[in-house]
Scaffold this motif. Structure first.
Motif, PDB file in Angstrom:
ATOM      1  N   GLY A  22     -41.757   5.201 -28.943  1.00 12.43           N
ATOM      2  CA  GLY A  22     -40.351   5.568 -28.820  1.00 12.43           C
ATOM      3  C   GLY A  22     -39.936   6.482 -29.946  1.00 12.43           C
ATOM      4  O   GLY A  22     -40.764   7.114 -30.608  1.00 12.43           O
ATOM      5  N   GLU A  23     -38.636   6.507 -30.179  1.00 16.34           N
ATOM      6  CA  GLU A  23     -38.052   7.430 -31.158  1.00 16.34           C
ATOM      7  C   GLU A  23     -37.036   6.681 -32.004  1.00 16.34           C
ATOM      8  O   GLU A  23     -36.260   5.871 -31.496  1.00 16.34           O
ATOM      9  CB  GLU A  23     -37.387   8.590 -30.414  1.00 16.34           C
ATOM     10  CG  GLU A  23     -36.879   9.705 -31.287  1.00 16.34           C
ATOM     11  CD  GLU A  23     -36.357  10.870 -30.463  1.00 16.34           C
ATOM     12  OE1 GLU A  23     -35.609  11.690 -31.017  1.00 16.34           O
ATOM     13  OE2 GLU A  23     -36.681  10.950 -29.254  1.00 16.34           O
ATOM     14  N   VAL A  24     -37.051   6.945 -33.302  1.00 15.60           N
ATOM     15  CA  VAL A  24     -36.121   6.292 -34.217  1.00 15.60           C
ATOM     16  C   VAL A  24     -35.705   7.309 -35.276  1.00 15.60           C
ATOM     17  O   VAL A  24     -36.483   8.197 -35.636  1.00 15.60           O
ATOM     18  CB  VAL A  24     -36.773   5.041 -34.865  1.00 15.60           C
ATOM     19  CG1 VAL A  24     -37.950   5.435 -35.739  1.00 15.60           C
ATOM     20  CG2 VAL A  24     -35.763   4.231 -35.651  1.00 15.60           C
ATOM     21  N   THR A  25     -34.468   7.193 -35.741  1.00 17.36           N
ATOM     22  CA  THR A  25     -33.936   8.143 -36.721  1.00 17.36           C
ATOM     23  C   THR A  25     -33.552   7.416 -38.001  1.00 17.36           C
ATOM     24  O   THR A  25     -32.820   6.425 -37.964  1.00 17.36           O
ATOM     25  CB  THR A  25     -32.704   8.878 -36.170  1.00 17.36           C
ATOM     26  OG1 THR A  25     -33.083   9.601 -34.999  1.00 17.36           O
ATOM     27  CG2 THR A  25     -32.150   9.857 -37.200  1.00 17.36           C
ATOM     28  N   ILE A  26     -34.062   7.914 -39.120  1.00 23.35           N
ATOM     29  CA  ILE A  26     -33.726   7.337 -40.420  1.00 23.35           C
ATOM     30  C   ILE A  26     -33.023   8.396 -41.259  1.00 23.35           C
ATOM     31  O   ILE A  26     -33.398   9.568 -41.255  1.00 23.35           O
ATOM     32  CB  ILE A  26     -34.987   6.811 -41.149  1.00 23.35           C
ATOM     33  CG1 ILE A  26     -34.595   6.191 -42.497  1.00 23.35           C
ATOM     34  CG2 ILE A  26     -36.031   7.904 -41.339  1.00 23.35           C
ATOM     35  CD1 ILE A  26     -35.733   5.427 -43.159  1.00 23.35           C
ATOM     36  N   GLY A  27     -31.961   7.985 -41.951  1.00 21.70           N
ATOM     37  CA  GLY A  27     -31.204   8.904 -42.792  1.00 21.70           C
ATOM     38  C   GLY A  27     -31.385   8.566 -44.257  1.00 21.70           C
ATOM     39  O   GLY A  27     -31.601   7.407 -44.621  1.00 21.70           O
TER      40      GLY A  27
ATOM     41  N   VAL B 288     -32.974  12.447 -41.146  1.00 25.25           N
ATOM     42  CA  VAL B 288     -31.727  13.173 -41.369  1.00 25.25           C
ATOM     43  C   VAL B 288     -31.387  13.081 -42.851  1.00 25.25           C
ATOM     44  O   VAL B 288     -31.254  11.981 -43.396  1.00 25.25           O
ATOM     45  CB  VAL B 288     -30.576  12.569 -40.525  1.00 25.25           C
ATOM     46  CG1 VAL B 288     -29.252  13.211 -40.900  1.00 25.25           C
ATOM     47  CG2 VAL B 288     -30.851  12.746 -39.044  1.00 25.25           C
ATOM     48  N   CYS B 289     -31.281  14.228 -43.525  1.00 24.58           N
ATOM     49  CA  CYS B 289     -30.954  14.254 -44.956  1.00 24.58           C
ATOM     50  C   CYS B 289     -29.486  14.612 -45.144  1.00 24.58           C
ATOM     51  O   CYS B 289     -29.087  15.757 -44.884  1.00 24.58           O
ATOM     52  CB  CYS B 289     -31.836  15.260 -45.681  1.00 24.58           C
ATOM     53  SG  CYS B 289     -33.568  14.779 -45.773  1.00 24.58           S
ATOM     54  N   ARG B 290     -28.715  13.636 -45.599  1.00 26.98           N
ATOM     55  CA  ARG B 290     -27.292  13.846 -45.884  1.00 26.98           C
ATOM     56  C   ARG B 290     -26.885  12.943 -47.033  1.00 26.98           C
ATOM     57  O   ARG B 290     -27.534  11.929 -47.299  1.00 26.98           O
ATOM     58  CB  ARG B 290     -26.439  13.527 -44.651  1.00 26.98           C
ATOM     59  CG  ARG B 290     -26.635  14.500 -43.493  1.00 26.98           C
ATOM     60  CD  ARG B 290     -25.641  14.245 -42.396  1.00 26.98           C
ATOM     61  NE  ARG B 290     -25.847  15.130 -41.259  1.00 26.98           N
ATOM     62  CZ  ARG B 290     -25.154  15.066 -40.129  1.00 26.98           C
ATOM     63  NH1 ARG B 290     -24.202  14.159 -39.992  1.00 26.98           N
ATOM     64  NH2 ARG B 290     -25.402  15.915 -39.148  1.00 26.98           N
ATOM     65  N   PRO B 291     -25.788  13.262 -47.721  1.00 26.48           N
ATOM     66  CA  PRO B 291     -25.296  12.372 -48.775  1.00 26.48           C
ATOM     67  C   PRO B 291     -24.944  10.994 -48.214  1.00 26.48           C
ATOM     68  O   PRO B 291     -24.635  10.843 -47.032  1.00 26.48           O
ATOM     69  CB  PRO B 291     -24.041  13.098 -49.281  1.00 26.48           C
ATOM     70  CG  PRO B 291     -24.243  14.530 -48.900  1.00 26.48           C
ATOM     71  CD  PRO B 291     -24.989  14.496 -47.603  1.00 26.48           C
ATOM     72  N   SER B 292     -24.973   9.998 -49.089  1.00 26.60           N
ATOM     73  CA  SER B 292     -24.709   8.621 -48.662  1.00 26.60           C
ATOM     74  C   SER B 292     -23.378   8.482 -47.937  1.00 26.60           C
ATOM     75  O   SER B 292     -23.280   7.792 -46.918  1.00 26.60           O
ATOM     76  CB  SER B 292     -24.733   7.690 -49.881  1.00 26.60           C
ATOM     77  OG  SER B 292     -26.013   7.643 -50.452  1.00 26.60           O
ATOM     78  N   CYS B 293     -22.329   9.139 -48.458  1.00 27.28           N
ATOM     79  CA  CYS B 293     -21.005   8.998 -47.851  1.00 27.28           C
ATOM     80  C   CYS B 293     -20.957   9.568 -46.441  1.00 27.28           C
ATOM     81  O   CYS B 293     -20.129   9.161 -45.629  1.00 27.28           O
ATOM     82  CB  CYS B 293     -19.939   9.655 -48.734  1.00 27.28           C
ATOM     83  SG  CYS B 293     -20.174  11.428 -48.974  1.00 27.28           S
ATOM     84  N   GLU B 294     -21.840  10.512 -46.121  1.00 23.56           N
ATOM     85  CA  GLU B 294     -21.882  11.077 -44.774  1.00 23.56           C
ATOM     86  C   GLU B 294     -22.770  10.274 -43.842  1.00 23.56           C
ATOM     87  O   GLU B 294     -22.627  10.347 -42.616  1.00 23.56           O
ATOM     88  CB  GLU B 294     -22.373  12.529 -44.840  1.00 23.56           C
ATOM     89  CG  GLU B 294     -21.411  13.466 -45.563  1.00 23.56           C
ATOM     90  CD  GLU B 294     -21.915  14.903 -45.577  1.00 23.56           C
ATOM     91  OE1 GLU B 294     -22.843  15.218 -44.802  1.00 23.56           O
ATOM     92  OE2 GLU B 294     -21.380  15.709 -46.368  1.00 23.56           O
ATOM     93  N   LEU B 295     -23.699   9.505 -44.415  1.00 28.14           N
ATOM     94  CA  LEU B 295     -24.598   8.715 -43.577  1.00 28.14           C
ATOM     95  C   LEU B 295     -23.907   7.484 -42.997  1.00 28.14           C
ATOM     96  O   LEU B 295     -24.264   7.019 -41.910  1.00 28.14           O
ATOM     97  CB  LEU B 295     -25.829   8.292 -44.379  1.00 28.14           C
ATOM     98  CG  LEU B 295     -26.834   9.410 -44.651  1.00 28.14           C
ATOM     99  CD1 LEU B 295     -27.902   8.939 -45.641  1.00 28.14           C
ATOM    100  CD2 LEU B 295     -27.486   9.882 -43.353  1.00 28.14           C
TER     101      LEU B 295
ATOM    102  N   VAL C 111     -27.728   7.723 -36.388  1.00 30.85           N
ATOM    103  CA  VAL C 111     -28.798   7.343 -37.303  1.00 30.85           C
ATOM    104  C   VAL C 111     -29.027   5.841 -37.124  1.00 30.85           C
ATOM    105  O   VAL C 111     -28.066   5.071 -37.061  1.00 30.85           O
ATOM    106  CB  VAL C 111     -28.421   7.664 -38.770  1.00 30.85           C
ATOM    107  CG1 VAL C 111     -29.359   6.969 -39.741  1.00 30.85           C
ATOM    108  CG2 VAL C 111     -28.434   9.161 -39.007  1.00 30.85           C
ATOM    109  N   ASP C 112     -30.284   5.434 -37.009  1.00 31.04           N
ATOM    110  CA  ASP C 112     -30.596   4.022 -36.768  1.00 31.04           C
ATOM    111  C   ASP C 112     -30.680   3.216 -38.059  1.00 31.04           C
ATOM    112  O   ASP C 112     -30.200   2.084 -38.129  1.00 31.04           O
ATOM    113  CB  ASP C 112     -31.927   3.903 -36.012  1.00 31.04           C
ATOM    114  CG  ASP C 112     -31.884   4.583 -34.658  1.00 31.04           C
ATOM    115  OD1 ASP C 112     -30.999   4.231 -33.866  1.00 31.04           O
ATOM    116  OD2 ASP C 112     -32.722   5.467 -34.394  1.00 31.04           O
ATOM    117  N   LEU C 113     -31.304   3.785 -39.061  1.00 27.38           N
ATOM    118  CA  LEU C 113     -31.455   3.154 -40.369  1.00 27.38           C
ATOM    119  C   LEU C 113     -31.150   4.198 -41.435  1.00 27.38           C
ATOM    120  O   LEU C 113     -31.385   5.390 -41.215  1.00 27.38           O
ATOM    121  CB  LEU C 113     -32.878   2.626 -40.572  1.00 27.38           C
ATOM    122  CG  LEU C 113     -33.333   1.432 -39.732  1.00 27.38           C
ATOM    123  CD1 LEU C 113     -34.849   1.302 -39.801  1.00 27.38           C
ATOM    124  CD2 LEU C 113     -32.676   0.147 -40.220  1.00 27.38           C
ATOM    125  N   ALA C 114     -30.667   3.750 -42.584  1.00 28.09           N
ATOM    126  CA  ALA C 114     -30.381   4.710 -43.648  1.00 28.09           C
ATOM    127  C   ALA C 114     -30.573   4.063 -45.014  1.00 28.09           C
ATOM    128  O   ALA C 114     -30.271   2.885 -45.202  1.00 28.09           O
ATOM    129  CB  ALA C 114     -28.963   5.251 -43.528  1.00 28.09           C
TER     130      ALA C 114
END
Length: 292
Positions: A93-98, A127-134, A143-146
């Motif tokens: 499957g597919e999963v997204t981590i930030g 996905v690379c973003r600042p914590s406040c945006e995640l 995003v599934d996990l961050a």
């Protein structure tokens, strides 16, 4: 003469070492407490060494137990990889981590490399973003996990790592001696930026924000060129940079906590496994560098 160490015995041993409790370990490995106790007895008899010291309800590792723990974790990791290579029903499957850019470059390479070896049919998006945006990304489910910096208004989550922030300067330049002090910092809502500015303000050290970047590559560029100093995790130090200390006029910085956040709590085998894998990775090797 010793011939083998059974993975099931090692699994229970690691569970006790990490939870500090036979009861909690039994829940983790889905066995009764008496069964786990028998497993540890067998393991200690096999090795001829006592692995745990018991003081009332407190359980701790003996020196021999400390030695075994590192070996056991590595053996179990390789064991899982071998099983995954021949598992026709492996997770897919597919999963997204930030993660913020600096966490992605520092912590994710080894984590994802190990996960990829044991779950080759899973596509992982980063996905690379600042914590406040995640946090909004988690709320939307994009995003599934961050991995985020503690103290951004998060609710829930698991603290997976704590590490000291340090002042970082070029080893070849003297930007740290300038007045006002030039800073290279992440963007406006970054906790590292807040900590740096607050501590300098308390110390009465004049400073100015000279460079901002959403990427750690931009921070590195400014610091390595001798244009500014920055506040980064100690594990972000690399050749060409050095940490500054209080004797050089730099106030002590606080520790940074890293939280693992999950978008939804409903059962999801793929998400469960990646979350478990990340938690285990930080337990086994808290500071995971890109070069590891």
């Amino acid at each position: 003469m010793l011939h083998s160490l059974e993975p099931e015995l090692l699994r229970s041993f690691v569970a006790i070492a990490e939870t500090g409790s036979f009861t909690a370990a039994a829940r983790r490995v889905s066995r009764t407490q008496s069964a786990v106790s028998m497993q540890i007895k067998r393991l200690e008899e096999t090795l001829g060494r006592e692995l745990f010291s018991r003081d009332g309800r407190t359980v701790g590792l003996t020196p021999d137990g400390e030695v075994l723990l590192g070996h056991a974790r590595r053996i179990l990791a390789v064991h899982r990889e071998a099983l995954a290579a021949f598992d026709r029903d492996a997770l897919a499957g597919e999963v997204t981590i930030g993660a913020p850019d600096d966490y992605a470059s520092t912590f994710l390479p080894r984590i994802l490399a190990r996960f990829g070896r044991t779950h080759p049919r899973v596509q992982v998006n980063v996905v690379c973003r600042p914590s406040c945006e995640l946090l909004p990304c988690l709320a939307r489910g994009s995003v599934d996990l961050a991995l985020i910096t503690q103290g951004n208004g998060e609710e829930g989550g698991v603290l997976v790592h704590r590490e000291s922030l340090v002042w970082v300067t070029s080893a070849r330049h003297r930007a740290h001696e300038e007045d006002p002090l030039p800073l290279a910092v992440f963007e406006q809502h970054c906790a590292f930026r807040r900590a740096a500015v607050e501590r300098l303000g308390r110390a009465g050290r004049r400073h100015r924000v000279a460079y901002t970047s959403a990427s750690i590559a931009g921070i590195y560029a400014a610091v390595e060129a001798g244009l500014a100093v920055s506040a980064l995790l100690r594990s972000n130090l690399r050749p060409g940079l050095r940490a500054l200390c209080e004797a050089e006029g730099f106030p002590e910085l606080p520790d940074a906590g890293i939280m693992l956040m999950r978008a939804r709590q409903d059962a999801d085998p793929l998400l469960d496994r990646l979350e478990e894998h990340i938690l285990e990775s930080f337990r086994v090797a808290p500071v995971l560098s890109a070069a590891a």
